[in-house]
Design an enzyme around this catalytic site. Structure first.
Site, PDB file in Angstrom:
ATOM      1  N   ASP A 108       0.827  -1.209   0.000  1.00 13.96           N
ATOM      2  CA  ASP A 108       0.000   0.000   0.000  1.00 13.96           C
ATOM      3  C   ASP A 108       0.859   1.255   0.000  1.00 13.96           C
ATOM      4  O   ASP A 108       0.940   1.979   0.998  1.00 13.96           O
ATOM      5  CB  ASP A 108      -0.954  -0.024   1.209  1.00 13.96           C
ATOM      6  CG  ASP A 108      -1.918  -1.198   1.132  1.00 13.96           C
ATOM      7  OD1 ASP A 108      -2.205  -1.663   0.008  1.00 13.96           O
ATOM      8  OD2 ASP A 108      -2.391  -1.662   2.194  1.00 13.96           O
TER       9      ASP A 108
ATOM     10  N   THR B   3      -1.972  -5.200  -4.541  1.00 16.15           N
ATOM     11  CA  THR B   3      -1.936  -3.767  -4.862  1.00 16.15           C
ATOM     12  C   THR B   3      -3.302  -3.124  -4.629  1.00 16.15           C
ATOM     13  O   THR B   3      -4.333  -3.800  -4.642  1.00 16.15           O
ATOM     14  CB  THR B   3      -1.572  -3.563  -6.354  1.00 16.15           C
ATOM     15  OG1 THR B   3      -2.516  -4.288  -7.162  1.00 16.15           O
ATOM     16  CG2 THR B   3      -0.181  -4.045  -6.677  1.00 16.15           C
TER      17      THR B   3
ATOM     18  N   LYS C 141     -11.864  -4.975  -5.005  1.00 16.49           N
ATOM     19  CA  LYS C 141     -13.175  -5.128  -4.335  1.00 16.49           C
ATOM     20  C   LYS C 141     -14.318  -4.659  -5.233  1.00 16.49           C
ATOM     21  O   LYS C 141     -15.096  -3.763  -4.872  1.00 16.49           O
ATOM     22  CB  LYS C 141     -13.229  -4.398  -2.996  1.00 16.49           C
ATOM     23  CG  LYS C 141     -12.219  -4.906  -1.970  1.00 16.49           C
ATOM     24  CD  LYS C 141     -12.423  -4.249  -0.622  1.00 16.49           C
ATOM     25  CE  LYS C 141     -11.442  -4.743   0.421  1.00 16.49           C
ATOM     26  NZ  LYS C 141     -10.048  -4.291   0.212  1.00 16.49           N
TER      27      LYS C 141
ATOM     28  N   ASP D  35     -20.276  -4.042  -8.280  1.00 17.22           N
ATOM     29  CA  ASP D  35     -21.361  -3.472  -9.090  1.00 17.22           C
ATOM     30  C   ASP D  35     -22.031  -4.570  -9.923  1.00 17.22           C
ATOM     31  O   ASP D  35     -21.740  -5.756  -9.764  1.00 17.22           O
ATOM     32  CB  ASP D  35     -20.777  -2.348  -9.983  1.00 17.22           C
ATOM     33  CG  ASP D  35     -21.757  -1.211 -10.188  1.00 17.22           C
ATOM     34  OD1 ASP D  35     -22.949  -1.501 -10.457  1.00 17.22           O
ATOM     35  OD2 ASP D  35     -21.350  -0.040 -10.078  1.00 17.22           O
TER      36      ASP D  35
ATOM     37  N   SER E  20     -11.929  -7.728   8.155  1.00 10.18           N
ATOM     38  CA  SER E  20     -11.161  -7.684   9.399  1.00 10.18           C
ATOM     39  C   SER E  20     -11.595  -6.559  10.319  1.00 10.18           C
ATOM     40  O   SER E  20     -11.146  -6.489  11.462  1.00 10.18           O
ATOM     41  CB  SER E  20      -9.677  -7.504   9.055  1.00 10.18           C
ATOM     42  OG  SER E  20      -9.497  -6.324   8.280  1.00 10.18           O
TER      43      SER E  20
HETATM   44  P1  BMP Z   1      -2.610  -3.384   6.921  1.00 12.16           P
HETATM   45  O1  BMP Z   1      -1.880  -4.715   7.188  1.00 12.16           O
HETATM   46  O2  BMP Z   1      -1.666  -2.248   6.739  1.00 12.16           O
HETATM   47  O3  BMP Z   1      -3.698  -3.110   7.928  1.00 12.16           O
HETATM   48  O4  BMP Z   1      -3.324  -3.524   5.481  1.00 12.16           O
HETATM   49  C1  BMP Z   1      -4.324  -4.465   5.232  1.00 12.16           C
HETATM   50  C2  BMP Z   1      -4.652  -4.487   3.769  1.00 12.16           C
HETATM   51  O5  BMP Z   1      -5.664  -5.472   3.545  1.00 12.16           O
HETATM   52  C3  BMP Z   1      -5.212  -3.193   3.202  1.00 12.16           C
HETATM   53  O6  BMP Z   1      -4.730  -3.051   1.880  1.00 12.16           O
HETATM   54  C4  BMP Z   1      -6.715  -3.388   3.188  1.00 12.16           C
HETATM   55  O7  BMP Z   1      -7.334  -2.703   2.124  1.00 12.16           O
HETATM   56  C5  BMP Z   1      -6.840  -4.889   3.003  1.00 12.16           C
HETATM   57  N1  BMP Z   1      -8.018  -5.511   3.673  1.00 12.16           N
HETATM   58  C6  BMP Z   1      -8.187  -5.464   5.045  1.00 12.16           C
HETATM   59  O8  BMP Z   1      -7.382  -4.896   5.770  1.00 12.16           O
HETATM   60  N2  BMP Z   1      -9.266  -6.096   5.603  1.00 12.16           N
HETATM   61  C7  BMP Z   1     -10.210  -6.768   4.870  1.00 12.16           C
HETATM   62  O9  BMP Z   1     -11.120  -7.334   5.414  1.00 12.16           O
HETATM   63  C8  BMP Z   1     -10.039  -6.795   3.471  1.00 12.16           C
HETATM   64  C9  BMP Z   1      -8.944  -6.174   2.888  1.00 12.16           C
HETATM   65  O10 BMP Z   1      -8.769  -6.228   1.570  1.00 12.16           O
END
Ligand code: BMP
Length: 257
Positions: A40, A63, A95, A98, A153
């Site tokens: 990211d 990505t 994601k 549509d 999450s």
């Molecule tokens: P990070 O480990 O910095 O929190 O990033 C998590 C990545 O996973 C982000 O790119 C976010 O868009 C993606 N993501 C998420 O955190 N939880 C979900 O449920 C689905 C995701 O795609």
């Protein structure tokens, strides 16, 4: 006492109807990594540098192409080259959400031409099976794979247990194109589905915007997931390569456990 042998990634490769899921399971087996890097960052140079340095440690590079400020199609060619060189798959975390006709256009056209360079994409099941049919029209001929978002999450999200199970049922109708799920845990006894879990760090916790973290051990051992997706846990470390190696080891040890 009977000891049931768990299927390995290599065993499960043979059961996949989607060719990319098969290749990913085999790659994880031979490269000995179940780590996905969530890259990211907002410039092409930063993304390419991460792909080059951390590529040898990962099975998937995820990505968010729409956060890159200086995007060019030439950049995607360089990224694909690094993916072949270091042996990882590219997952665009778009994601899609549509109607089938619109997601087809978003997948193939626009500025990003996602279907040209992303091996894997993901979509919400919310609009119903038409979203999968639409994406499959573009992705299947190119031998791409789709992950459905079955859980998220974040705290207080609106995913219910019923929605999650209906998402699994929807996937079952498209085994040639759907590879598996974005989820916090394993959701089905069918071993062909691959589970990728975001919201992973070495210590549990949360950020200030609702993100919640579980550990690699929790994701892979307790929850039965297959791949840990790690972003800031690696990106914000002083030495991202050293940190990626730690996550890779933690993920692989958990799988072998
Ligand atoms: P990070 O480990 O910095 O929190 O990033 C998590 C990545 O996973 C982000 O790119 C976010 O868009 C993606 N993501 C998420 O955190 N939880 C979900 O449920 C689905 C995701 O795609």
């Amino acid at each position: 006492m009977t000891i049931r042998k768990q299927l390995s990634y290599a065993d499960r490769a043979a059961l996949c109807a989607n060719p990319l899921a098969q290749q990913l399971f085999l790659l994880m087996h031979t490269k000995k990594t179940n780590l996905a890097l969530s890259a990211d960052v907002t410039t092409c140079a930063a993304l390419l540098e991460l792909a080059d340095k951390l590529g040898p440690e990962i099975c998937v590079l995820k990505t968010h192409i729409d956060i890159v400020t200086d995007f060019t199609l030439d950049f995607t060619k360089k990224l694909v080259k690094l993916a072949r060189q270091h042996q990882f798959f590219i997952f665009e975390d778009r994601k899609f959400a549509d109607i089938g006709n619109t997601v087809k256009l978003q997948y193939e056209q626009g500025i990003y031409h996602i279907s040209e360079w992303a091996d894997i994409i993901n979509a919400h099941s919310l609009p119903g099976p038409g979203i999968i049919s639409g994406l499959a029209q573009i992705g299947l001929p190119k031998k791409r794979g789709l992950l459905l978002l079955a859980e998220m999450s974040t705290a207080n999200n609106l995913f219910t247990a019923d929605y999650t199970q209906e998402t699994v049922h929807m996937a079952e109708q498209f085994p040639e194109f759907v590879m598996g799920f974005i989820a916090q845990k394993k959701l089905s006894s069918d071993p062909k589905w691959i589970y990728m879990t975001p919201g992973v760090q070495l210590a549990t916790g949360k950020d200030s915007l609702g993100q919640q973290y579980i550990t690699p051990q929790k994701a892979l051992i307790d929850n039965g997931s297959d791949i840990i997706i790690v972003g800031r846990g690696i990106l914000q470390a002083q030495d991202p390569l050293a940190e990626a190696k730690k996550y890779r080891q933690a993920g692989w040890d958990a799988y072998c456990n």
